[in-house]
Structures are given as structure tokens and as C-alpha cells.
Enzyme design. Structure first.
Site, PDB file in Angstrom:
ATOM      1  N   ARG A   1     -10.973  15.814   7.259  1.00 33.69           N
ATOM      2  CA  ARG A   1     -11.774  16.154   6.070  1.00 33.69           C
ATOM      3  C   ARG A   1     -13.183  16.566   6.490  1.00 33.69           C
ATOM      4  O   ARG A   1     -13.744  15.991   7.426  1.00 33.69           O
ATOM      5  CB  ARG A   1     -11.880  14.954   5.131  1.00 33.69           C
ATOM      6  CG  ARG A   1     -10.591  14.625   4.446  1.00 33.69           C
ATOM      7  CD  ARG A   1     -10.737  13.363   3.587  1.00 33.69           C
ATOM      8  NE  ARG A   1      -9.709  12.414   3.935  1.00 33.69           N
ATOM      9  CZ  ARG A   1      -9.754  11.119   3.649  1.00 33.69           C
ATOM     10  NH1 ARG A   1     -10.797  10.604   3.027  1.00 33.69           N
ATOM     11  NH2 ARG A   1      -8.766  10.327   3.997  1.00 33.69           N
TER      12      ARG A   1
ATOM     13  N   ASN B   1       0.870  -1.178   0.000  1.00 28.36           N
ATOM     14  CA  ASN B   1       0.000   0.000   0.000  1.00 28.36           C
ATOM     15  C   ASN B   1       0.911   1.234   0.000  1.00 28.36           C
ATOM     16  O   ASN B   1       1.457   1.609   1.033  1.00 28.36           O
ATOM     17  CB  ASN B   1      -0.879  -0.044   1.254  1.00 28.36           C
ATOM     18  CG  ASN B   1      -1.849   1.116   1.318  1.00 28.36           C
ATOM     19  OD1 ASN B   1      -1.823   2.012   0.471  1.00 28.36           O
ATOM     20  ND2 ASN B   1      -2.705   1.100   2.332  1.00 28.36           N
TER      21      ASN B   1
ATOM     22  N   GLU C   1      -8.101  -5.094   5.857  1.00 28.11           N
ATOM     23  CA  GLU C   1      -8.046  -4.779   4.428  1.00 28.11           C
ATOM     24  C   GLU C   1      -6.948  -5.558   3.712  1.00 28.11           C
ATOM     25  O   GLU C   1      -7.137  -6.021   2.593  1.00 28.11           O
ATOM     26  CB  GLU C   1      -7.840  -3.263   4.251  1.00 28.11           C
ATOM     27  CG  GLU C   1      -9.104  -2.495   4.599  1.00 28.11           C
ATOM     28  CD  GLU C   1      -8.879  -0.995   4.738  1.00 28.11           C
ATOM     29  OE1 GLU C   1      -8.311  -0.590   5.761  1.00 28.11           O
ATOM     30  OE2 GLU C   1      -9.273  -0.255   3.843  1.00 28.11           O
TER      31      GLU C   1
ATOM     32  N   HIS D   1     -12.962   2.813   0.376  1.00 29.21           N
ATOM     33  CA  HIS D   1     -12.882   1.828   1.470  1.00 29.21           C
ATOM     34  C   HIS D   1     -13.571   0.509   1.078  1.00 29.21           C
ATOM     35  O   HIS D   1     -14.060  -0.224   1.942  1.00 29.21           O
ATOM     36  CB  HIS D   1     -13.572   2.348   2.760  1.00 29.21           C
ATOM     37  CG  HIS D   1     -12.869   3.485   3.422  1.00 29.21           C
ATOM     38  ND1 HIS D   1     -13.560   4.529   3.990  1.00 29.21           N
ATOM     39  CD2 HIS D   1     -11.567   3.742   3.627  1.00 29.21           C
ATOM     40  CE1 HIS D   1     -12.702   5.395   4.516  1.00 29.21           C
ATOM     41  NE2 HIS D   1     -11.472   4.935   4.300  1.00 29.21           N
TER      42      HIS D   1
ATOM     43  N   ARG E   1      -2.749  -2.176  -3.247  1.00 27.87           N
ATOM     44  CA  ARG E   1      -3.970  -1.412  -3.000  1.00 27.87           C
ATOM     45  C   ARG E   1      -3.942  -0.192  -3.916  1.00 27.87           C
ATOM     46  O   ARG E   1      -2.969   0.560  -3.923  1.00 27.87           O
ATOM     47  CB  ARG E   1      -4.014  -0.960  -1.551  1.00 27.87           C
ATOM     48  CG  ARG E   1      -5.225  -0.125  -1.292  1.00 27.87           C
ATOM     49  CD  ARG E   1      -5.203   0.531   0.055  1.00 27.87           C
ATOM     50  NE  ARG E   1      -6.387   1.350   0.171  1.00 27.87           N
ATOM     51  CZ  ARG E   1      -6.461   2.419   0.931  1.00 27.87           C
ATOM     52  NH1 ARG E   1      -5.429   2.800   1.641  1.00 27.87           N
ATOM     53  NH2 ARG E   1      -7.573   3.103   0.989  1.00 27.87           N
TER      54      ARG E   1
END
Ligand code: ADP
Length: 397
Positions: free
Chosen positions: A237, A11, A380, A178, A89
């Protein structure tokens, strides 16, 4: 193929590289680590063997140097010959990548054409893929996309109310993110509790936060949009915002697009609201000590999350389970309690003791069996390895 093989999951971020090495098909993690502050003088690479060790990096190492250090480590550990594939990823797959994809030059070209949709994330992912293809040219490499799981959303959910040409010519639509996390936890819920696995909302609450409405295992709506900025309040965010605010910032306050980008992505959310931190642990402590900004930030976070969950019930026609995951969803009992407190009208009721006791492990935390509330830790890397392993098996048939 050997009885057990290894998949290396990578990743790559703008200044970081996370990796995980999983033994398949048992999905057992045998090594993991993270290189941080790549390109800076204080870059470092920590690896868990399982005990923590630091890998040596050249000064101001960039991603390719981190990958070389990782390759050397895998050779020293005699793990290299067992690695069957590398899984990357990738944040944005646009409409082109609906599934896990074998990476090659042609696919990389398409990925590069998608950079305008994800300028903050895809360039680093692409750099990671290019560096890994150079280090391991003989191994199959796969891309697993954050957006892929949401490609089953209907038009009703993914189109913005903008002129059609912006969708057909520029690809401006909602994609959702996600995806591997929502897929993993909803799949796990269906194993644990098939009777409440039909109409499911998964709440991935970490630094980035999103919810997904999952009907019989397929994503039918989600809170994030064309970029990971839409939807819930997140660490830094802002989530949903009147687009008029953007116009105001650009025209009345005269901020540059770059400054607006920084404001919305890095200075807003829990951090902006509290004026203190983006970290829920710090905010929760501050709230208990009477910090009003921290308390307000967490209350707004919970209220907005509850509103999003209620809205997603429209896409499901009801609700059988709500699943919490991500650093906040798995650990922050008080935040879960505040979210669910707004959702009593859906029949959701927490068991206070089960909720309080649940810290990062799998558990049902609702008073009733239906509708159920679960905590399921996300994995993940495991999902990315699983997807790539399945793809590799299908190719080798
Ligand atoms: P990322 O999205 O970067 O993977 P995580 O899923 O690790 O992030 O989530 C980070 C968030 O989880 C932070 O706000 C952190 O404070 C919160 N968190 C982690 N552990 C706990 C805990 N024990 N209690 C409350 N919040 C926690």
C-alpha cells in the site's frame, strides 16, 4: 463460570480464516491455526497443536466449511465444552462501536451499514460472524474492532479538511486501525516501564503499517485514516499520497476505480518502489547484494516512518518511548536503525548491540533510559480474547 475457560478468537479474511484458542484468565494459547486460499482448489487448513498438522477440508471449501472443520476438531479434542465465548476481530467499527460489543442480529445490521466505509474488510468479517453464529448459536460472541482504541482521538486529529457535510452525512473522517495491537503493546510498555509510559508512539510495522500517539494509555492520533491506506509506506500500500495523483490516474490515464484500488492497495508500497518484493526479508537480502530498487524502497520506508513519528510528537507534546512491533518492527534491526537515525533530534539513540540482538523478543534497545526505544511483540489475539473475557465477566456479574 469455571475457574479457567476458553475463548476462541476468529479472524476471517476474504479468503482466509485465522483462529486461536486461549485459556483465560491466563491468556495461554493452547491451539492456533490458519485456513488459506478458501474458495480455491488449493485451500488448506494448518493447525498447531503445538506441532503442525493439516485439517482436512472439502474441495474448494469456503469459510463455513472451514468453521465446521474447526468445530469438529475442537469436539475431537474434547475442548468444545470448555469454550465460553467466541471473539471476532472486526476491522471497521465506524463511530458506532467504541468498545468490545456483544454480537447479535441488531449489531450485525449496523455492521452491514458500515460496509461502505470498509468494503475490502468488513464483508469477510461479517461472513465469519454469521457462519460462527450458525455453528455456535448458544455461545456468546463478541466483536473487537480495530478502530475502537482510536475512538478517543480528538476532532483535531480525526477530521479531514473537507466540507463538514461529508463528515456528518457520510462519516468521512479518520478512524485509525491496528487498535488492538497499539493497545496491547502500549499497555505492556506501561507494565514494563511505567516511568516512560506516558507519552508513547507505537509503530506497528507488518504488511500493514501504522503508528499511534498514545497519551496516558489513550490513543490521541494515528497515521491511518478512514481506510488502512493512509499514512506510512506499507508492503503493497502506498500510504500518504497527494489526492491529485488519484485524479490524474482516473482522468488522464483513464484507469477504472477498480484498477486504481488495485494499484494503491496491492501494487504500491515496498513492492511498487522496489519492483521486487513486498517482503522486508527479501528486500534486505537484495539490498545487501546491491539491488538499488530494494535499497531505495527500504530507505523511503524508514524516512516516511520517521517523519510520521516526528509528526505524532505534536499530539503528545514530547516523547517518552517509541515502541516497535509487527513482523518488521520486531525483527528487522536494520530498518529500526534507519528509522531511528532520522530521529536523533528527539533524543532517540539506539544501542547498536541491543538493537542487533533483538529478534522478536521484548527488549529495551535504546542507549538511554529516556526517551526509550522498545521492541514489544504484538499479541493481537491475546488482546482480543482479553477484551471479550472482560466483557463477558461484566455481563455475568
Ligand atoms: P501482517 O501484517 O500480515 O500480520 P507481519 O506482522 O507478519 O504481517 O509482518 C510481515 C513483514 O515482516 C514482512 O515484510 C516480513 O518480511 C517482515 N519480517 C518478518 N520476519 C522478519 C525478519 N526476521 N527480518 C526482517 N523482516 C521480517
Amino acid at each position: 463460570m469455571q475457574a479457567t475457560t476458553l475463548i476462541l478468537v476468529l479472524n476471517a479474511g476474504s479468503s482466509s480464516l485465522k483462529f486461536s484458542l486461549l485459556e483465560m484468565p491466563h491468556e495461554r494459547e493452547i491451539l492456533k491455526g490458519m485456513a488459506e486460499r478458501l474458495g480455491e482448489t488449493q485451500s488448506r487448513f494448518m493447525v498447531h497443536y503445538p506441532e503442525k498438522k493439516e485439517l482436512e477440508l472439502p474441495p474448494s471449501a469456503h469459510l463455513p466449511a472451514a468453521l465446521s472443520a474447526l468445530k469438529a476438531l475442537l469436539s475431537r479434542q474434547n475442548l468444545s465444552p470448555r469454550i465460553a465465548a467466541i471473539a471476532h476481530r472486526v476491522v471497521h467499527g465506524g463511530e458506532r462501536f467504541k468498545n468490545t460489543t456483544h454480537l447479535n442480529g441488531e449489531v450485525l445490521d449496523v455492521l452491514k451499514s458500515l460496509i461502505p466505509l470498509a468494503p475490502l474488510h468488513n464483508p469477510a468479517n461479517i461472513q465469519g460472524i454469521e457462519a460462527a453464529l450458525a455453528e455456535w448459536p448458544d455461545l456468546p460472541q463478541y466483536g473487537v474492532f480495530d478502530t475502537a482504541f482510536h475512538q478517543t482521538m480528538p476532532k483535531l486529529a480525526y477530521r479531514y479538511a473537507l466540507p463538514t457535510a461529508l463528515y456528518t452525512e457520510d462519516g468521512i473522517r479518520r478512524y485509525g486501525f491496528h487498535g488492538t495491537s497499539h493497545q496491547f503493546v502500549s499497555g505492556r510498555l506501561r507494565q514494563l516501564s511505567p516511568q516512560t509510559g506516558e507519552r508513547v508512539i507505537t509503530a506497528h510495522l507488518g504488511n500493514g503499517c501504522s503508528m499511534a500517539a498514545i497519551l496516558n494509555g489513550k490513543s490521541v492520533d494515528t497515521s491511518m485514516g478512514m481506510t488502512p491506506l493512509e499514512g506510512l509506506v506499507m508492503g503493497t500500500r502506498c500510504g500518504d499520497l497527494d489526492p491529485g495523483v488519484l485524479l490524474y490516474l482516473l482522468t488522464q490515464k483513464g484507469l477504472s476505480p477498480k484498477a486504481v484500488n488495485r494499484l494503491l492497495n496491492k501494487e504500491s508500497g515496498l513492492l511498487g518502489l522496489s519492483g521486487l518484493s513486498n517482503d522486508v526479508r527479501s528486500l534486505d537480502r537484495a539490498r545487501q547484494e546491491g539491488h538499488t530498487g530494494a535499497a531505495l524502497a527500504l530507505e523511503i520506508f524508514a524516512y516516511r516512518a520517521a517523519k510520521a513519528a516526528a509528526a505524532l510528537c505534536v499530539s503528545l507534546g514530547g516523547l517518552d518511548s517509541l515502541v516497535f512491533t509487527g513482523g518488521i518492527g520486531e525483527n528487522a534491526a536494520w530498518v529500526r536503525e534507519r528509522i531511528v537515525a532520522h530521529l536523533g533530534f528527539l533524543g532517540l539513540v539506539l544501542d547498536p548491540e541491543l538493537n542487533q540482538a533483538c529478534m522478536g523478543h521484548e527488549a529495551r534497545i535504546s542507549l538511554h533510559e529516556h526517551p526509550a526505544i522498545w521492541v514489544i511483540p504484538t499479541q493481537e489475539e491475546r488482546m482480543i480474547a482479553r477484551e471479550s473475557f472482560e466483557k463477558m465477566k461484566a455481563e455475568n456479574k
